[in-house]
Design a protein around this motif. Structure first.
Motif: not given
Length: 388
Positions: A296-299, A335-336, A351-353
């Motif tokens: 939870f809390g992932t961009m 990321k890929f 997902e980004i970060e």
């Protein structure tokens, strides 16, 4: 000025209800009952008065000592060798009866009339002429309370002229600030009606010029930011060879640049719309809930299929994303990831970060609480599935 006709003043000792009306040459009616107190109405000569002021044909009886204490101009006049020193009558040409009455009410100790928005601007010329400087700050405070963002440009320019004429510095600054923020076409029209002083006009032009320079600088910064993203696209995406899409499939590729993103409303934003293989898509950020490996809390960056009606598509969507680091020597987060749009789920998230990491200023991803993402999308040729 010609004497005013139709003047009727009733003796206060008669204790009768009567109207006191003075009609000037402009047919403006002045009701003396509104401005004369029963304790001292200025309309009768008594043992307390030794001077008669003649205003618009009406005689107002006053005490020289009170005028002298309030005004250094009157004080000098009554001590001079001119006829006013010994005269018991003084004409005030060019003055309006209502304004002089308001002035007297403000300086007489047994009246102490309050300066308000209705009389402040009327008595200012008299205060200035007779140098009753102690009342000018009170007038300025009252007038300032009436000056707002809704005040018309014409009114602001007129107030600015009065502020310059009577040296009201706070009012002058407020008017210049508000005028400088008005559209240029509105100023052009108003200047013809009420032209400000040269010094005030120069300040307005300086403020407008400063504002324009600031906006141009902001625009240049935005342009630099976009150029910076272009550099990242060139150096990070196009030069990388560590990811490959299945060569057996047909791919269409597009690059998306998302700037000025924030963390409000669960990180959602309007996003960017694009079209790949004739399929309308929207790419936007959001916050992922907990699901296995996604805490939870992932961009995340979502790719949504839009407006295809009852028909559903299936295809692969791969994303090469860059979370841009704004520090000169900072490292981008690259990321890929591979994803699939399915018949039962016409969206895919990448997902980004972690948001906590992105919000940490020391990590270098934020500028003015905003971040930016560059994404290169690869979409395989979709299969269209009609509803059963």
């Amino acid at each position: 000025m010609e004497a005013v006709e139709n003047v009727r003043i009733v003796d206060e000792s008669e204790d009768a209800e009567a109207e006191h009306t003075v009609t000037d040459e402009d047919s403006e009616s002045v009701d003396l009952a509104e401005v004369i107190s029963p304790t001292f109405g200025f309309t009768e000569k008594t043992w307390r008065t030794d001077l008669c002021l003649v205003v618009e044909g009406t005689k107002l009886y006053v005490a020289k000592v009170i005028l002298s204490l309030a005004s250094p101009v009157f004080d000098a006049l009554f001590q001079s060798d001119f006829k006013e020193k010994s005269s018991d009558e003084l004409e005030l040409p060019g003055k309006k009866l209502r304004d002089v009455l308001e002035f007297l009410r403000c300086i007489y100790p047994n009246k102490c009339a309050q300066i308000n928005r209705d009389n402040a601007r009327a008595i200012l010329p008299i205060l200035e002429e007779y140098q009753v400087l102690q009342l000018k700050p009170r007038c300025e405070v009252v007038i300032l309370e009436t000056v707002t963002e809704e005040t018309s440009t014409d009114e602001l320019l007129q107030l600015l002229k009065e502020a310059c004429l009577y040296d009201l510095k706070a009012l002058r600054a407020r008017c210049i600030f508000l005028i400088s923020s008005r559209p240029c076409d509105a100023l052009d029209e108003s200047y013809c009606k009420s032209f400000p002083s040269a010094s005030a006009l120069n300040e307005i032009f300086v403020d407008v010029n400063t504002s324009m320079k600031r906006k141009l600088a902001e625009l240049e910064e935005d342009t630099k930011e976009n150029e910076l993203f272009k550099q990242y696209i060139t150096s990070e995406i196009r030069s990388r060879t560590d990811f490959k899409c299945d060569p057996k499939k047909h791919w269409e590729q597009k690059t998306v640049v998302l700037t000025d993103l924030g963390f409000d409303n669960y990180c959602e934003n309007e996003g960017i719309e694009l079209n790949m293989w004739g399929v309308p898509l929207k790419v936007k950020t959001s916050e992922l809930g907990y699901s296995g490996s996604s805490p939870f809390g992932t961009m995340a960056l979502n790719v949504d299929v839009k407006n295809v009606g009852p028909n559903k598509i299936t295809c692969d969507v791969n994303m090469h994303s860059i979370l841009v680091n704004r520090q000169p020597n900072g490292n981008n987060l690259v990321k890929f990831q591979e994803g699939v749009i399915k018949k039962d789920r016409q969206t895919v998230s990448f997902e980004i970060e972690r948001i906590s990491i992105m919000k940490d200023f020391d990590n270098g991803f934020l500028v003015n609480k905003k971040f930016g993402i560059i994404a290169q999308l690869f979409m395989s040729k979709p299969n269209l599935e009609s509803p059963q």
